[in-house]
Design an enzyme around this catalytic site. Sequence first.
Site, PDB file in Angstrom:
ATOM      1  CB  CYS A  62      -0.963  -0.011   1.180  1.00 13.38           C
ATOM      2  SG  CYS A  62      -2.172  -1.335   1.023  1.00 13.38           S
TER       3      CYS A  62
ATOM      4  CG  HIS B 110      -3.240   3.401   1.644  1.00 17.80           C
ATOM      5  ND1 HIS B 110      -3.584   2.919   0.398  1.00 17.80           N
ATOM      6  CD2 HIS B 110      -3.416   2.371   2.515  1.00 17.80           C
ATOM      7  CE1 HIS B 110      -3.942   1.654   0.526  1.00 17.80           C
ATOM      8  NE2 HIS B 110      -3.849   1.295   1.786  1.00 17.80           N
TER       9      HIS B 110
ATOM     10  CG  ASN C  60      -6.569  -0.963   0.458  1.00 21.55           C
ATOM     11  OD1 ASN C  60      -5.846  -0.497  -0.418  1.00 21.55           O
ATOM     12  ND2 ASN C  60      -6.091  -1.435   1.597  1.00 21.55           N
TER      13      ASN C  60
HETATM   14  O1  UT7 Z   1      -3.995  -1.186   3.264  1.00 19.03           O
HETATM   15  C1  UT7 Z   1      -3.135  -1.528   4.269  1.00 19.03           C
HETATM   16  C2  UT7 Z   1      -3.514  -2.380   5.214  1.00 19.03           C
HETATM   17  N1  UT7 Z   1      -4.819  -2.696   5.627  1.00 19.03           N
HETATM   18  C3  UT7 Z   1      -5.425  -1.956   6.563  1.00 19.03           C
HETATM   19  O2  UT7 Z   1      -5.065  -0.862   6.902  1.00 19.03           O
HETATM   20  C4  UT7 Z   1      -6.605  -2.611   7.231  1.00 19.03           C
HETATM   21  C5  UT7 Z   1      -6.504  -2.468   8.721  1.00 19.03           C
HETATM   22  N2  UT7 Z   1      -7.563  -3.144   9.429  1.00 19.03           N
HETATM   23  C6  UT7 Z   1      -8.876  -2.775   9.347  1.00 19.03           C
HETATM   24  O3  UT7 Z   1      -9.236  -1.892   8.605  1.00 19.03           O
HETATM   25  C7  UT7 Z   1      -9.858  -3.457  10.269  1.00 19.03           C
HETATM   26  O4  UT7 Z   1      -9.158  -4.217  11.214  1.00 19.03           O
HETATM   27  C8  UT7 Z   1     -10.891  -4.359   9.545  1.00 19.03           C
HETATM   28  C9  UT7 Z   1     -11.859  -3.493   8.756  1.00 19.03           C
HETATM   29  C10 UT7 Z   1     -10.181  -5.334   8.629  1.00 19.03           C
HETATM   30  C11 UT7 Z   1     -11.712  -5.149  10.562  1.00 19.03           C
HETATM   31  O5  UT7 Z   1     -12.351  -4.254  11.447  1.00 19.03           O
HETATM   32  P1  UT7 Z   1     -12.262  -4.483  13.042  1.00 19.03           P
HETATM   33  O6  UT7 Z   1     -13.041  -3.406  13.654  1.00 19.03           O
HETATM   34  O7  UT7 Z   1     -10.796  -4.580  13.392  1.00 19.03           O
HETATM   35  O8  UT7 Z   1     -13.007  -5.841  13.217  1.00 19.03           O
HETATM   36  P2  UT7 Z   1     -12.459  -7.232  13.811  1.00 19.03           P
HETATM   37  O9  UT7 Z   1     -11.500  -7.873  12.887  1.00 19.03           O
HETATM   38  O10 UT7 Z   1     -12.039  -7.000  15.231  1.00 19.03           O
HETATM   39  O11 UT7 Z   1     -13.792  -8.078  13.829  1.00 19.03           O
HETATM   40  C12 UT7 Z   1     -14.892  -7.731  14.663  1.00 19.03           C
HETATM   41  C13 UT7 Z   1     -15.999  -8.753  14.463  1.00 19.03           C
HETATM   42  C14 UT7 Z   1     -15.524 -10.190  14.563  1.00 19.03           C
HETATM   43  O12 UT7 Z   1     -16.539 -10.955  15.159  1.00 19.03           O
HETATM   44  P3  UT7 Z   1     -16.478 -11.319  16.723  1.00 19.03           P
HETATM   45  O13 UT7 Z   1     -15.188 -12.074  16.915  1.00 19.03           O
HETATM   46  O14 UT7 Z   1     -16.496 -10.007  17.443  1.00 19.03           O
HETATM   47  O15 UT7 Z   1     -17.702 -12.142  16.911  1.00 19.03           O
HETATM   48  C15 UT7 Z   1     -15.383 -10.623  13.111  1.00 19.03           C
HETATM   49  O16 UT7 Z   1     -15.526 -12.008  12.943  1.00 19.03           O
HETATM   50  O17 UT7 Z   1     -16.540  -8.614  13.145  1.00 19.03           O
HETATM   51  C16 UT7 Z   1     -16.517  -9.871  12.458  1.00 19.03           C
HETATM   52  N3  UT7 Z   1     -16.304  -9.628  11.039  1.00 19.03           N
HETATM   53  C17 UT7 Z   1     -17.315  -9.362  10.201  1.00 19.03           C
HETATM   54  N4  UT7 Z   1     -18.645  -9.264  10.385  1.00 19.03           N
HETATM   55  C18 UT7 Z   1     -19.412  -8.967   9.311  1.00 19.03           C
HETATM   56  C19 UT7 Z   1     -15.144  -9.596  10.356  1.00 19.03           C
HETATM   57  N5  UT7 Z   1     -15.376  -9.320   9.065  1.00 19.03           N
HETATM   58  C20 UT7 Z   1     -16.721  -9.163   8.936  1.00 19.03           C
HETATM   59  C21 UT7 Z   1     -17.564  -8.859   7.860  1.00 19.03           C
HETATM   60  N6  UT7 Z   1     -18.906  -8.769   8.090  1.00 19.03           N
HETATM   61  N7  UT7 Z   1     -17.090  -8.636   6.614  1.00 19.03           N
END
Ligand code: UT7
Length: 333
Positions: A117, A258, A288
């Site tokens: 990225c 980004h 992204n």
């Molecule tokens: O480009 C360079 C690099 N990439 C980034 O900068 C991305 C950085 N990370 C992020 O943007 C975020 O971490 C994400 C958007 C990927 C995820 O958001 P989060 O707030 O960190 O969510 P999480 O991974 O902590 O997941 C929270 C919950 C989980 O369920 P439980 O364990 O709380 O029951 C996940 O299983 O959300 C669930 N979950 C989803 N639910 C519905 C994960 N993906 C999804 C989804 N739809 N697509």
Amino acid sequence: MVKALRRVKISGLGTHVPPHVLTNADLEKMVETTDEWILQRTGIRERHIVEPGQGASDIAEPAARAALAEAGLAPADIGFIVVGTTTPDTIFPSTACRLQAKIGATRAWGYDLGAACSGFTYSLTAGWSMVATGAVEHALVVGADVMSSIIDYTDRATCILFGDGAGAVVLSPAGDDEPGVIDFMHEIDGNGGDALCMPAGGSRKPASHETVDQRLHYVKQDGQTVFKFAVKKNEEMALRMLERNQLSGTDLDLYCSHQANRRIIEATAARLGLGPDKFILNLDRYGNTTAATIPLALADARAEGRLKRGDLVMLASVGAGFTAGSVLLRWSL
Ligand code: UT7
């Protein structure tokens, strides 16, 4: 600190996204997710996806041609091509070679640059050095990614995030009174390597039936680790960049980050004291696109009348590696 032999400006900007759109509603039918979750957690509504068989050079070509047209240059005027990409057409030859042939840049040499990225901020700096040193007169700097080629559309944690797109700028020498590139700052931290990667397909784990069966040719991400690193590093680098140029956040006309997650961008903007009119968010429309997000954001800011000649702009990126980059410039178009 940048000590240019000659000053460098952006003389043309072009972008391209493929026409096919994949919406959050489409993804609701493919994995267990909701439009509401995606929008709230990321800010993304839709992304553009290539047709099967299209590679990074195919979407880079129209972006490059548009940038050349704005610069008023012919392909043969370009001395150097750098393509920031994580999804090259092939491991070899490089996408830069494919693009060079496609546009007929008969006098250019070049290469691909792998910084995920941070592909655009790093490539911009590579192009800057070629023009600043006088090694070439004009450089073509491209960020192009076909992320859909390495996304597992059964993995809801990653498939909602990424899209395909390309952006290009031409870099040319700037006159003493002209706006141009001011400073750049880059870092890598390889300790973050496993937090965002594609495990197979390289020399350590070449493609095999086993790697395909184990779905190792797709993006794997520990989202929270990357999120925390991105927020911390973005803020830290932006403040350092401002400080060493005797500037404060409010001096910026545009913070162009980004586009990975709306919450990451808003956190840094708040830390710099920037209101919504001072930073650009366009990931709702593209997701992204890895190396293409920054030129796509610059193009949209310009189209919305939010980017004018002479404006002080900070470009910022954090990505897999980890990689992090910041470029400070005065807008020259
Ligand atoms: O480009 C360079 C690099 N990439 C980034 O900068 C991305 C950085 N990370 C992020 O943007 C975020 O971490 C994400 C958007 C990927 C995820 O958001 P989060 O707030 O960190 O969510 P999480 O991974 O902590 O997941 C929270 C919950 C989980 O369920 P439980 O364990 O709380 O029951 C996940 O299983 O959300 C669930 N979950 C989803 N639910 C519905 C994960 N993906 C999804 C989804 N739809 N697509």
